[in-house]
Design an enzyme around this catalytic site. Structure first.
Site, PDB file in Angstrom:
ATOM      1  CG  HIS A 152     -12.478  23.179  52.912  1.00 40.32           C
ATOM      2  ND1 HIS A 152     -13.057  22.740  51.740  1.00 40.32           N
ATOM      3  CD2 HIS A 152     -11.178  22.804  52.857  1.00 40.32           C
ATOM      4  CE1 HIS A 152     -12.144  22.142  50.993  1.00 40.32           C
ATOM      5  NE2 HIS A 152     -10.989  22.160  51.651  1.00 40.32           N
ATOM      6  CG  ASP A 201     -16.498  23.634  51.426  1.00 38.75           C
ATOM      7  OD1 ASP A 201     -15.536  22.971  51.859  1.00 38.75           O
ATOM      8  OD2 ASP A 201     -16.381  24.744  50.888  1.00 38.75           O
ATOM      9  CB  CYS A 205     -10.729  19.043  52.951  1.00 41.08           C
ATOM     10  SG  CYS A 205      -9.259  19.118  51.913  1.00 41.08           S
TER      11      CYS A 205
END
Length: 435
Positions: free
Chosen positions: A394, A392, A268
């Site tokens: 992820h 994000d 990440c």
């Protein structure tokens, strides 16, 4: 509704009896003048791409369209109108027998395709005729600029093809077109850029006229497959006396599982770093591409932060490593903000708002085993209330803007988004002061 006229290429053919510098320059100037006369002649035709519409702009003849029709009536669903430039080969009048002549002489023929790329804005109340008139004036101006650049960049018998680029500048300038010599790197064009900054009264601490700053028209898809600026479709949160402070410019959304790399569960921070690198690249600060995971790891070895065995591993990195890589690969410095626990992030509104106002770069935040990218904040100075615009890394799915925004992979989050007891480090990249 605003629409844009764009026009395509034009052939340059110049016969040279001598290849000495001065005669060549004169011959090239004569050829450009002939082209300008051509585009002003009644034989000039504009064809609207993917439509039956033909326009003779210099004699006000229009096929399949009414010259006084407004854009909003004719082009209800078109924002970018691409045009092909053509010349009529046949002339009106009685047919006559062909006459053939043959001349034998030695000469040099210079042939090039001029990448004519004029663009003019038109609002919904303008007529088609109005737009065409502005376009033809822009076309003539661009031919003058191309001649100037061609002659300035001649070296012996070597010519540089002139390259027009569009730049969307802050108001009141709007969309402007600049001609640069193709093949000359940005670092050799600083004098021209500095002159343009003065001409358009732009600050001299950030780039506006590097090739990476060129305007990307909405109908031109990016070829690399990454989404750009997914946050722009989101609705801003409403806070009492609150203001929104956002990333400035364009970035690519980098996340898990892209580039045929399975980094689910460990990559990440690498992806957040890639998003930051894409911002510096697309704002014209650097020319190098977005680094891969391996290149990031190798950079950390080169600066002495990691052992050689780190390259090719699946080990996490954090904000300090992101700072080191940005400095080593891009020459970009960063500030680090330390937060001893997530609950303290709610009090960092002023610092984050100031960062987005002055630097405007994406911010990488790492805490525990998770990393995210902060693209902006909504913050009330009077109440202290704050929301964070989060990208994000992820996410593991396809480049589907609707899924990404509706499922919150790019979205506004409250203070409870952070682990209230975990410590966080934020990497705030600083803009280089260059043009």
């Amino acid at each position: 509704m605003d629409s844009t006229f764009k026009i395509g290429p034009l052939d340059l053919k110049c016969q040279l009896d001598r290849i000495d510098e001065v005669p060549m320059q004169k011959a090239i100037s004569r050829t450009f003048e002939a082209l300008r006369l051509q585009v002003k002649s009644e034989s000039c035709v504009l064809a609207v791409c993917n439509s039956p519409v033909l326009i003779w702009p210099n004699k006000s003849v229009f096929e399949e369209i009414t010259p006084d029709a407004p854009f909003e009536d004719i082009f209800q669903f078109i924002h970018i109108i691409n045009l092909s430039l053509m010349m009529e080969a046949t002339k009106p009048g009685p047919a006559s027998a062909p006459i053939l002549t043959r001349t034998v002489q030695k000469s040099h023929l210079l042939c090039a395709t001029l990448p004519m790329d004029c663009a003019v804005w038109s609002n919904g109340s303008d007529t088609i005729k109005d737009g065409c008139e502005r376009l033809m004036k822009a076309l003539t101006r661009q031919l003058f600029e191309m001649e100037k650049v061609t002659l300035q960049c001649m070296k012996g018998t070597t010519l540089r093809v002139p390259e027009p680029l569009h730049f969307l500048l802050p108001e009141p300038n709007g969309l402007v077109t600049v001609v640069f010599p193709r093949g000359v790197p940005d670092k050799e064009l600083e004098a021209q850029r500095r002159e343009l900054h003065g001409q358009f009264e732009l600050p001299d601490n950030r780039p506006f006229f590097r090739r990476a700053n060129a305007y990307h028209f909405p109908n031109e898809p990016y070829k690399d497959g990454y989404l750009r600026n997914p946050h722009t479709v989101l609705t801003h949160p409403t806070l009492d006396n609150g203001k929104v402070y956002l990333v400035q410019g364009i970035y690519s959304y980098h996340h898990y599982m892209q580039d045929r790399m399975d980094d689910n569960g460990w990559g990440c921070a690498y992806r957040s770093l890639q998003t930051i690198c894409s911002w510096f690249q697309q704002q014209g600060y650097v020319e190098r591409g977005v680094p891969s995971h391996k290149e990031i790891q190798q950079a950390l070895v080169e600066v002495g932060d990691k052992q050689v065995s780190f390259v090719g591993s699946r080990q996490w990195i954090g904000s300090i490593e992101v700072q080191a890589v940005l400095n080593h690969l891009l020459g970009v410095t960063s500030k680090i903000m330390f937060v001893s626990q997530g609950s303290e992030l709610a009090s960092k509104g002023r610092e984050l708002a100031n960062h987005f106002m002055t630097e405007g770069t994406p911010v990488m935040i790492g805490g525990g085993v998770l990393a995210h990218t902060i693209l902006g904040v909504a913050w009330s100075e009077t109440t202290g209330e704050i929301r964070y615009l989060i990208l994000d890394p992820h996410y593991t799915g396809a480049e589907d803007l609707q899924v990404i925004t509706e499922k919150g992979w790019c979205g506004w989050k409250g203070p409870d988004f952070w682990d209230q007891t975990a410590y966080y480090n934020l990497c705030l990249p600083q803009r280089p002061r260059v043009i």
